[in-house]
Scaffold this motif. Structure first.
Motif, PDB file in Angstrom:
ATOM      1  N   LEU A  56       0.829  -1.206   0.000  1.00  0.00           N
ATOM      2  CA  LEU A  56       0.000   0.000   0.000  1.00  0.00           C
ATOM      3  C   LEU A  56       0.867   1.262   0.000  1.00  0.00           C
ATOM      4  CD1 LEU A  56      -3.042   0.303  -0.066  1.00  0.00           C
ATOM      5  CD2 LEU A  56      -3.071   0.467   2.416  1.00  0.00           C
ATOM      6  N   GLU A  57       1.915   1.248   0.816  1.00  0.00           N
ATOM      7  CA  GLU A  57       2.801   2.415   0.906  1.00  0.00           C
ATOM      8  C   GLU A  57       3.480   2.701  -0.439  1.00  0.00           C
ATOM      9  OE1 GLU A  57       2.979   4.484   3.226  1.00  0.00           O
ATOM     10  OE2 GLU A  57       2.126   3.461   4.959  1.00  0.00           O
ATOM     11  N   LYS A  58       3.826   1.643  -1.148  1.00  0.00           N
ATOM     12  CA  LYS A  58       4.487   1.806  -2.444  1.00  0.00           C
ATOM     13  C   LYS A  58       3.544   2.498  -3.436  1.00  0.00           C
ATOM     14  CE  LYS A  58       7.261  -0.766  -5.791  1.00  0.00           C
ATOM     15  NZ  LYS A  58       7.803  -2.078  -6.185  1.00  0.00           N
ATOM     16  N   ASP A  59       2.272   2.106  -3.425  1.00  0.00           N
ATOM     17  CA  ASP A  59       1.296   2.738  -4.326  1.00  0.00           C
ATOM     18  C   ASP A  59       1.004   4.174  -3.907  1.00  0.00           C
ATOM     19  OD1 ASP A  59       1.095   0.614  -6.024  1.00  0.00           O
ATOM     20  OD2 ASP A  59      -0.828  -0.121  -5.280  1.00  0.00           O
ATOM     21  N   ILE A  60       1.009   4.421  -2.600  1.00  0.00           N
ATOM     22  CA  ILE A  60       0.790   5.790  -2.110  1.00  0.00           C
ATOM     23  C   ILE A  60       1.917   6.694  -2.602  1.00  0.00           C
ATOM     24  CG2 ILE A  60       0.778   7.265  -0.044  1.00  0.00           C
ATOM     25  CD1 ILE A  60      -0.677   4.955   1.421  1.00  0.00           C
ATOM     26  N   GLN A  61       3.137   6.208  -2.496  1.00  0.00           N
ATOM     27  CA  GLN A  61       4.297   6.986  -2.941  1.00  0.00           C
ATOM     28  C   GLN A  61       4.258   7.232  -4.445  1.00  0.00           C
ATOM     29  OE1 GLN A  61       7.723   4.801  -1.511  1.00  0.00           O
ATOM     30  NE2 GLN A  61       7.139   5.089   0.634  1.00  0.00           N
ATOM     31  N   GLY A  62       3.721   6.256  -5.181  1.00  0.00           N
ATOM     32  CA  GLY A  62       3.641   6.390  -6.632  1.00  0.00           C
ATOM     33  C   GLY A  62       2.364   7.058  -7.098  1.00  0.00           C
ATOM     34  N   ASN A  63       1.539   7.479  -6.112  1.00  0.00           N
ATOM     35  CA  ASN A  63       0.255   8.125  -6.412  1.00  0.00           C
ATOM     36  C   ASN A  63      -0.609   7.262  -7.345  1.00  0.00           C
ATOM     37  OD1 ASN A  63      -1.557  10.241  -6.038  1.00  0.00           O
ATOM     38  ND2 ASN A  63      -0.922  11.289  -7.909  1.00  0.00           N
ATOM     39  N   SER A  64      -0.610   5.958  -7.085  1.00  0.00           N
ATOM     40  CA  SER A  64      -1.327   5.038  -7.971  1.00  0.00           C
ATOM     41  C   SER A  64      -2.335   4.145  -7.249  1.00  0.00           C
ATOM     42  CB  SER A  64      -0.320   4.154  -8.714  1.00  0.00           C
ATOM     43  OG  SER A  64       0.445   3.396  -7.788  1.00  0.00           O
ATOM     44  N   VAL A  65      -2.664   4.497  -6.000  1.00  0.00           N
ATOM     45  CA  VAL A  65      -3.557   3.644  -5.199  1.00  0.00           C
ATOM     46  C   VAL A  65      -4.859   3.330  -5.927  1.00  0.00           C
ATOM     47  CG1 VAL A  65      -4.972   3.535  -3.105  1.00  0.00           C
ATOM     48  CG2 VAL A  65      -2.618   4.344  -2.968  1.00  0.00           C
ATOM     49  N   ARG A  66      -5.488   4.367  -6.492  1.00  0.00           N
ATOM     50  CA  ARG A  66      -6.802   4.170  -7.108  1.00  0.00           C
ATOM     51  C   ARG A  66      -6.753   3.893  -8.607  1.00  0.00           C
ATOM     52  NH1 ARG A  66     -11.803   6.863  -4.264  1.00  0.00           N
ATOM     53  NH2 ARG A  66     -11.113   6.917  -2.110  1.00  0.00           N
ATOM     54  N   LYS A  67      -5.563   3.798  -9.145  1.00  0.00           N
ATOM     55  CA  LYS A  67      -5.443   3.540 -10.581  1.00  0.00           C
ATOM     56  C   LYS A  67      -5.846   2.110 -10.896  1.00  0.00           C
ATOM     57  CE  LYS A  67      -1.946   6.964 -11.824  1.00  0.00           C
ATOM     58  NZ  LYS A  67      -0.558   7.189 -12.304  1.00  0.00           N
ATOM     59  N   SER A  68      -6.517   1.940 -12.029  1.00  0.00           N
ATOM     60  CA  SER A  68      -6.938   0.605 -12.460  1.00  0.00           C
ATOM     61  C   SER A  68      -5.725  -0.308 -12.597  1.00  0.00           C
ATOM     62  CB  SER A  68      -7.662   0.709 -13.806  1.00  0.00           C
ATOM     63  OG  SER A  68      -8.062  -0.566 -14.245  1.00  0.00           O
ATOM     64  N   GLY A  69      -5.803  -1.479 -11.986  1.00  0.00           N
ATOM     65  CA  GLY A  69      -4.708  -2.433 -12.064  1.00  0.00           C
ATOM     66  C   GLY A  69      -3.654  -2.289 -10.993  1.00  0.00           C
ATOM     67  N   SER A  70      -3.780  -1.269 -10.134  1.00  0.00           N
ATOM     68  CA  SER A  70      -2.787  -1.108  -9.066  1.00  0.00           C
ATOM     69  C   SER A  70      -2.931  -2.245  -8.053  1.00  0.00           C
ATOM     70  CB  SER A  70      -2.954   0.242  -8.363  1.00  0.00           C
ATOM     71  OG  SER A  70      -4.071   0.224  -7.482  1.00  0.00           O
ATOM     72  N   HIS A  71      -1.847  -2.568  -7.384  1.00  0.00           N
ATOM     73  CA  HIS A  71      -1.893  -3.634  -6.379  1.00  0.00           C
ATOM     74  C   HIS A  71      -2.879  -3.288  -5.261  1.00  0.00           C
ATOM     75  CE1 HIS A  71       1.350  -5.412  -8.496  1.00  0.00           C
ATOM     76  NE2 HIS A  71       2.325  -4.647  -8.000  1.00  0.00           N
ATOM     77  N   SER A  72      -2.914  -2.021  -4.874  1.00  0.00           N
ATOM     78  CA  SER A  72      -3.809  -1.597  -3.792  1.00  0.00           C
ATOM     79  C   SER A  72      -5.272  -1.768  -4.192  1.00  0.00           C
ATOM     80  CB  SER A  72      -3.554  -0.125  -3.436  1.00  0.00           C
ATOM     81  OG  SER A  72      -2.246   0.043  -2.943  1.00  0.00           O
ATOM     82  N   ARG A  73      -5.589  -1.371  -5.403  1.00  0.00           N
ATOM     83  CA  ARG A  73      -6.957  -1.519  -5.901  1.00  0.00           C
ATOM     84  C   ARG A  73      -7.339  -3.002  -5.961  1.00  0.00           C
ATOM     85  NH1 ARG A  73     -10.076   2.186  -8.819  1.00  0.00           N
ATOM     86  NH2 ARG A  73     -11.809   1.260  -9.967  1.00  0.00           N
ATOM     87  N   ASN A  74      -6.391  -3.821  -6.427  1.00  0.00           N
ATOM     88  CA  ASN A  74      -6.651  -5.258  -6.504  1.00  0.00           C
ATOM     89  C   ASN A  74      -6.812  -5.871  -5.116  1.00  0.00           C
ATOM     90  OD1 ASN A  74      -6.582  -5.160  -9.273  1.00  0.00           O
ATOM     91  ND2 ASN A  74      -4.466  -5.861  -9.446  1.00  0.00           N
ATOM     92  N   LEU A  75      -6.035  -5.388  -4.155  1.00  0.00           N
ATOM     93  CA  LEU A  75      -6.157  -5.864  -2.772  1.00  0.00           C
ATOM     94  C   LEU A  75      -7.558  -5.589  -2.233  1.00  0.00           C
ATOM     95  CD1 LEU A  75      -5.072  -6.941  -0.069  1.00  0.00           C
ATOM     96  CD2 LEU A  75      -4.107  -4.661   0.365  1.00  0.00           C
ATOM     97  N   LEU A  76      -8.075  -4.404  -2.532  1.00  0.00           N
ATOM     98  CA  LEU A  76      -9.414  -4.044  -2.068  1.00  0.00           C
ATOM     99  C   LEU A  76     -10.481  -4.930  -2.714  1.00  0.00           C
ATOM    100  CD1 LEU A  76     -10.542  -1.971  -0.089  1.00  0.00           C
ATOM    101  CD2 LEU A  76     -10.874  -0.405  -2.015  1.00  0.00           C
ATOM    102  N   ARG A  77     -10.290  -5.259  -3.993  1.00  0.00           N
ATOM    103  CA  ARG A  77     -11.240  -6.141  -4.695  1.00  0.00           C
ATOM    104  C   ARG A  77     -11.185  -7.558  -4.131  1.00  0.00           C
ATOM    105  NH1 ARG A  77     -11.811  -1.639  -5.973  1.00  0.00           N
ATOM    106  NH2 ARG A  77     -12.610  -0.768  -7.912  1.00  0.00           N
ATOM    107  N   VAL A  78      -9.986  -8.032  -3.834  1.00  0.00           N
ATOM    108  CA  VAL A  78      -9.842  -9.373  -3.258  1.00  0.00           C
ATOM    109  C   VAL A  78     -10.500  -9.412  -1.879  1.00  0.00           C
ATOM    110  CG1 VAL A  78      -8.173 -11.026  -2.310  1.00  0.00           C
ATOM    111  CG2 VAL A  78      -7.789 -10.022  -4.568  1.00  0.00           C
ATOM    112  N   LYS A  79     -10.281  -8.362  -1.113  1.00  0.00           N
ATOM    113  CA  LYS A  79     -10.910  -8.272   0.219  1.00  0.00           C
ATOM    114  C   LYS A  79     -12.422  -8.376   0.090  1.00  0.00           C
ATOM    115  CE  LYS A  79     -12.554  -4.882   1.900  1.00  0.00           C
ATOM    116  NZ  LYS A  79     -13.946  -4.370   2.210  1.00  0.00           N
ATOM    117  N   ARG A  80     -12.977  -7.730  -0.928  1.00  0.00           N
ATOM    118  CA  ARG A  80     -14.428  -7.770  -1.158  1.00  0.00           C
ATOM    119  C   ARG A  80     -14.885  -9.197  -1.448  1.00  0.00           C
ATOM    120  NH1 ARG A  80     -15.384  -3.126  -4.919  1.00  0.00           N
ATOM    121  NH2 ARG A  80     -14.824  -1.915  -3.070  1.00  0.00           N
ATOM    122  N   GLY A  81     -14.051  -9.953  -2.170  1.00  0.00           N
ATOM    123  CA  GLY A  81     -14.376 -11.352  -2.438  1.00  0.00           C
ATOM    124  C   GLY A  81     -14.397 -12.181  -1.163  1.00  0.00           C
TER     125      GLY A  81
END
Length: 205
Positions: free
Chosen positions: A82-107
């Motif tokens: 999550l920290e890596k995506d925050i630093q890269g300003n890519s948390v909410r970008k399609s295909g980001s690891h953080s976004r995918n983590l949130l989708r997996v959590k939903r599953g």
């Protein structure tokens, strides 16, 4: 899904999430991406066993879990991911690891709610539990077309007996493993949500 006939998928799932729960409860170490993605991969066959209604969920979930598994080769913990995506300003970008983590959590939440409802629902039909679980977890994030397709697919769900047979379980053993997953997954889900919420990222996107 080739080993479903000889394996005990529910038991494997329950044991994997118990291990994650133990890591979280120890409070001495962060959750690593590798064991997390492995535990989540064990859940994948469940969506397949539910038939056409959850085909979209199976395809999406499997892809997101594979992404996390790939990420685990270079990223140690979920927090680092999550920290890596925050630093890269890519948390909410399609295909980001953080976004995918949130989708997996939903599953994971979807399966948890489904198991909770199966455990308290009498009869052999899964339509009630599956419909309620979908409406609670996935529907708020889906457009009209997907919701319509899922509603149509609910009529092709296996019966509870067919599902348990596909999972190589009887009602008694399945009940134990479902309860075990429900209990163990709760702190894991909360842990992931907390990673996002404590960083002001929200979890409803």
């Amino acid at each position: 899904m080739g080993d479903l006939d000889t394996a005990k998928p529910l038991r494997k799932i329950a044991e994997a999430f118990k291990e994650l729960e133990a890591t979280i409860n120890s409070q001495s170490q962060e959750v690593e991406v590798a064991p997390f993605s492995h535990a989540c991969s064990l859940v994948s066959p469940l969506f397949g066993c539910l038939g056409i209604a959850f085909k979209f969920a199976e395809v999406d979930y499997v892809a997101k879990v594979l992404d996390l598994a790939e990420a685990s080769k270079s990223i140690g913990t979920l927090q680092s991911l999550l920290e890596k995506d925050i630093q890269g300003n890519s948390v909410r970008k399609s295909g980001s690891h953080s976004r995918n983590l949130l989708r997996v959590k939903r599953g994971l939440v979807m399966v948890k709610v489904l198991f909770e409802l199966i455990l308290v629902t009498e009869g052999n039909s899964l339509k009630g539990p599956a419909s309620k679980a979908y409406e609670q977890v996935f529907a708020p994030h889906h457009g009209w077309a997907i919701r319509k397709a899922v509603a149509a697919g609910m009529y092709a769900l296996p019966t509870k007996a067919q599902l348990l047979n596909n999972l190589n379980e009887d009602e008694s053993s399945a009940s134990i493993q479902m309860q075990s997953y429900v209990a163990a997954s709760a702190p894991v889900i909360m842990y992931v949500e907390k990673l996002f919420l404590t960083r002001g990222l929200g979890i409803d996107w």
